[in-house]
Design a protein around this motif. Structure first.
Motif, PDB file in Angstrom:
ATOM      1  N   ARG A   1       0.885  -1.306   0.036  1.00  0.00           N
ATOM      2  CA  ARG A   1       0.021  -0.116  -0.008  1.00  0.00           C
ATOM      3  C   ARG A   1       0.695   1.266  -0.024  1.00  0.00           C
ATOM      4  O   ARG A   1       0.773   2.120  -0.697  1.00  0.00           O
ATOM      5  CB  ARG A   1      -0.911   0.016   1.078  1.00  0.00           C
ATOM      6  N   ALA A   2       2.083   1.253   0.912  1.00  0.00           N
ATOM      7  CA  ALA A   2       2.847   2.399   0.741  1.00  0.00           C
ATOM      8  C   ALA A   2       3.729   2.816  -0.493  1.00  0.00           C
ATOM      9  O   ALA A   2       3.647   3.841  -1.050  1.00  0.00           O
ATOM     10  CB  ALA A   2       3.875   2.256   2.021  1.00  0.00           C
ATOM     11  N   ILE A   3       3.813   1.687  -1.103  1.00  0.00           N
ATOM     12  CA  ILE A   3       4.326   1.743  -2.524  1.00  0.00           C
ATOM     13  C   ILE A   3       3.650   2.443  -3.401  1.00  0.00           C
ATOM     14  O   ILE A   3       3.964   3.246  -4.147  1.00  0.00           O
ATOM     15  CB  ILE A   3       5.103   0.492  -2.877  1.00  0.00           C
ATOM     16  N   VAL A   4       2.218   1.958  -3.438  1.00  0.00           N
ATOM     17  CA  VAL A   4       1.218   2.369  -4.488  1.00  0.00           C
ATOM     18  C   VAL A   4       1.023   3.824  -4.249  1.00  0.00           C
ATOM     19  O   VAL A   4       0.972   4.533  -4.999  1.00  0.00           O
ATOM     20  CB  VAL A   4      -0.023   1.657  -4.350  1.00  0.00           C
ATOM     21  N   ALA A   5       0.902   4.263  -2.796  1.00  0.00           N
ATOM     22  CA  ALA A   5       0.488   5.468  -2.264  1.00  0.00           C
ATOM     23  C   ALA A   5       1.761   6.230  -2.833  1.00  0.00           C
ATOM     24  O   ALA A   5       1.536   7.627  -3.064  1.00  0.00           O
ATOM     25  CB  ALA A   5       0.272   5.622  -0.829  1.00  0.00           C
ATOM     26  N   GLU A   6       2.797   6.058  -2.816  1.00  0.00           N
ATOM     27  CA  GLU A   6       4.246   6.956  -3.022  1.00  0.00           C
ATOM     28  C   GLU A   6       4.212   7.021  -4.649  1.00  0.00           C
ATOM     29  O   GLU A   6       4.498   8.254  -5.028  1.00  0.00           O
ATOM     30  CB  GLU A   6       5.373   6.217  -2.527  1.00  0.00           C
ATOM     31  N   ASP A   7       4.190   5.946  -5.375  1.00  0.00           N
ATOM     32  CA  ASP A   7       4.310   6.065  -6.903  1.00  0.00           C
ATOM     33  C   ASP A   7       3.427   5.544  -7.788  1.00  0.00           C
ATOM     34  O   ASP A   7       3.475   5.712  -8.937  1.00  0.00           O
ATOM     35  CB  ASP A   7       5.607   5.508  -7.016  1.00  0.00           C
ATOM     36  N   GLY A   8       2.261   5.071  -7.445  1.00  0.00           N
ATOM     37  CA  GLY A   8       1.447   4.342  -8.205  1.00  0.00           C
ATOM     38  C   GLY A   8       1.914   2.796  -8.385  1.00  0.00           C
ATOM     39  O   GLY A   8       2.957   2.378  -8.013  1.00  0.00           O
ATOM     40  N   VAL A   9       0.936   2.210  -9.193  1.00  0.00           N
ATOM     41  CA  VAL A   9       1.199   0.658  -9.289  1.00  0.00           C
ATOM     42  C   VAL A   9       2.553   0.337 -10.295  1.00  0.00           C
ATOM     43  O   VAL A   9       3.331  -0.101  -9.659  1.00  0.00           O
ATOM     44  CB  VAL A   9      -0.054  -0.035  -9.889  1.00  0.00           C
ATOM     45  N   PHE A  10       2.572   0.993 -11.419  1.00  0.00           N
ATOM     46  CA  PHE A  10       3.562   0.632 -12.359  1.00  0.00           C
ATOM     47  C   PHE A  10       4.850   1.382 -11.886  1.00  0.00           C
ATOM     48  O   PHE A  10       5.852   0.391 -11.599  1.00  0.00           O
ATOM     49  CB  PHE A  10       3.002   1.080 -13.732  1.00  0.00           C
TER      50      PHE A  10
END
Length: 306
Positions: free
Chosen positions: A259-268
């Protein structure tokens, strides 16, 4: 690694050659691994060129910082690749055709995936956890004096299981994919080359229509580099989540990290963060690993009279 029926590699030679290959590969490619881990943790201002990241680290933190965690990775790689090659040689015997001693593509990948579970549990997760914590700590608190001090500190703070096995699920998934694709695709290439009329197999004692020695260093490096490219693109999301979970500062479990990764930069952009750095390393690593392993097998066979 592929072996024909008359030229089987003994478990001892597989262990020694695999360990040697792992240590050489880890030392040669560690700056790429360092750069990839730093980008996954901090982004480095959108820089994707691994040489620029390495240069910035040397300028701002000094050359020793670039190799923080390297000894842990070398030890881990020696153990990991020793286990990988021994386990894969044993597991592929269960899957292979008893007459031709080759595997179908699906069997090659399945044998590699099973090997990945063994390697992750025995060696990879603990050493990846320590390497990531040491790289993170070098940028932040700088409180770990050595790998052993890192283990002791994390064990006191989080317990032994989390100190060594934080990120086990994502590391194992990554290893299943990495080992499945790397060893599997390498095995597919080697089996195809042995059947192809365009390559020479020195074990047959005669020259085929042409060109390249199947077991020579050039083909070993090319096959390993191609296997490394496929592996990186397929397994990068697992590697990114694993790095986030294993940093020195606790971020929660696998889902929290994702979740933190997606929040920071989006999925791709988030899940494939650090792909260029890892691709640079794994292309080189695949070539170095398989070339060193196959040359080490030849030397050890001569030394041990096998």
């Amino acid at each position: 690694m592929v072996a024909d029926a008359s030229n089987r590699t003994s478990p001892l030679i597989s262990l020694l050659a695999g360990g040697t290959a792992g240590g050489v590969e880890a030392f040669c490619t560690y700056p790429f691994e360092f750069a990839k881990t730093r980008v996954q943790l901090y982004g480095h201002g959108g820089v994707r060129n691994p040489f620029r990241v390495v240069g910035n680290v040397i300028k701002q933190e000094g050359l020793p910082a670039l190799y923080k965690g390297c000894s842990t990775m070398i030890v881990g790689s020696i153990g990991k690749d020793a286990v990988r090659f021994v386990a894969f040689d044993g597991i592929r015997k269960v899957f292979e055709d008893p007459e031709t001693h080759t595997l179908s593509p699906a069997q090659s990948i399945a044998a590699g995936m099973a090997t990945g579970v063994v390697a992750s549990t025995a060696v990879v997760t603990p050493t990846e956890r320590l390497k990531t914590a040491l790289i993170d700590d070098a940028r932040t608190a700088r409180r770990f004096r050595s790998p052993w001090h890192c283990v002791a500190s994390l064990a006191r703070e989080h317990g032994v299981r989390r100190a060594l096995y934080a990120g086990y699920v994502t590391t194992t998934l990554k290893q299943i994919g990495t080992t499945g694709f790397r060893l599997g695709s390498y095995s597919i290439l080697k089996d195809w080359e042995r059947r192809s009329p365009w390559f020479r197999d020195p074990g047959e004692g005669r020259r085929r229509r042409h060109v390249v020695d199947v077991d020579g260093p050039v083909m070993s490096f090319a096959n390993g580099a191609l296997a490394g490219t496929v592996t990186t693109l397929a397994t990068q999301p697992f590697d990114t989540v694993k790095t986030k979970v294993q940093q020195a500062r606790a971020v929660g479990g696998t889902l929290d990290a994702a979740r933190a990764i997606v929040a920071e930069d989006g999925v791709f952009r988030g899940f494939w963060r650090g792909t260029v750095m890892r691709l640079g390393r794994t292309v080189m690593a695949g070539g170095i690993l398989f070339t060193t392993n196959e040359q080490a097998v030849k030397v050890l066979r001569l030394m041990l009279g096998q």
